[in-house]
Design an enzyme around this catalytic site. Sequence first.
Site, mmCIF file in Angstrom:
data_model
loop_
_atom_site.group_PDB
_atom_site.id
_atom_site.type_symbol
_atom_site.label_atom_id
_atom_site.label_comp_id
_atom_site.label_asym_id
_atom_site.label_seq_id
_atom_site.Cartn_x
_atom_site.Cartn_y
_atom_site.Cartn_z
ATOM 1 N N PRO A 156 0.635 -1.167 -0.051
ATOM 2 C CG PRO A 156 -0.797 -1.519 1.513
ATOM 3 C CD PRO A 156 0.447 -2.157 1.237
ATOM 4 C CE1 TYR A 157 5.378 5.363 3.030
ATOM 5 C CE2 TYR A 157 6.932 4.219 1.940
ATOM 6 C CZ TYR A 157 6.675 5.243 2.528
ATOM 7 O OH TYR A 157 7.571 6.319 2.811
ATOM 8 C CB VAL A 158 5.644 0.689 -2.349
ATOM 9 C CG1 VAL A 158 6.166 0.811 -4.133
ATOM 10 C CG2 VAL A 158 6.772 0.367 -1.670
ATOM 11 C CE LYS A 161 5.459 8.033 0.568
ATOM 12 N NZ LYS A 161 5.415 9.548 1.111
#
Length: 254
Positions: A156-158, A161
């Site tokens: 989710p984070y990547v 980004k």
Amino acid sequence: MTWGLDGKLALVTGGAGGIGEEICFALAESGARVVLHDLQNAPRASVCERINAAGFAHEVTTTFGDLADLDALQKDVVSLVAEIGPVSVLVNNAAINPRGPIETYALEDFVRVQAINAHAAFVLSQAVMPGMRKAGGAIVNIGSQTLAGGVPDMVPYVSAKGALLGLTRSLAREAGPYGVRVNMVSPGAIPTDLERRVWADQLARVEAEVVAKQSLKFRGSARDVANAVLFLASEKSRFITGHELNVNGGWHMG
């Protein structure tokens, strides 16, 4: 050094600690009027007090809100601009980073990460753009070297980004004719209080592993990231837009 930011209004999300706090400090030191945005229960007042103790030309002020509530965020930033004037520098720094294998995330977990880490940057950029189109300005998005791959359990984070990098490039193209620059700073493994808490009993091992992967054999600092943001926010980078600036000691080069 003159950065050309004297008296200009800068809005920084996620400013109550870590890299965000250092970005606020650097911008205030440059002469900008800084508004620190973070959650209501974040230590916003104490961070402002620490920065303002340095006696810069303009005191850092604070506002709060949950970036996951995009409707409220849109209304809040429109009201903020109407109250204190157009934003000249927007730094989309706030992010959350839950970690785990992809099958462990509930859909609402994924959606919340996208909202805070990427969609909020769209909402804020859209809200400040009318003022920037009239007077110019700079948007600096905070990315991550995790976009280069090699870090598991962070889908989710990547993903968010990656969306932020797409926003950076597409908005740089659209806003450039109005004198608005849009860039991204992607930090590497920067030691913060969070790192020290999470890896409290393994700091020596973490330090050794990070430095081994870097070309430069020392740890960076939040100020190294803040200096990159300051450069891209200032007139010193007037011919740079749509760029991702890696601040990672040569861990990832590209």
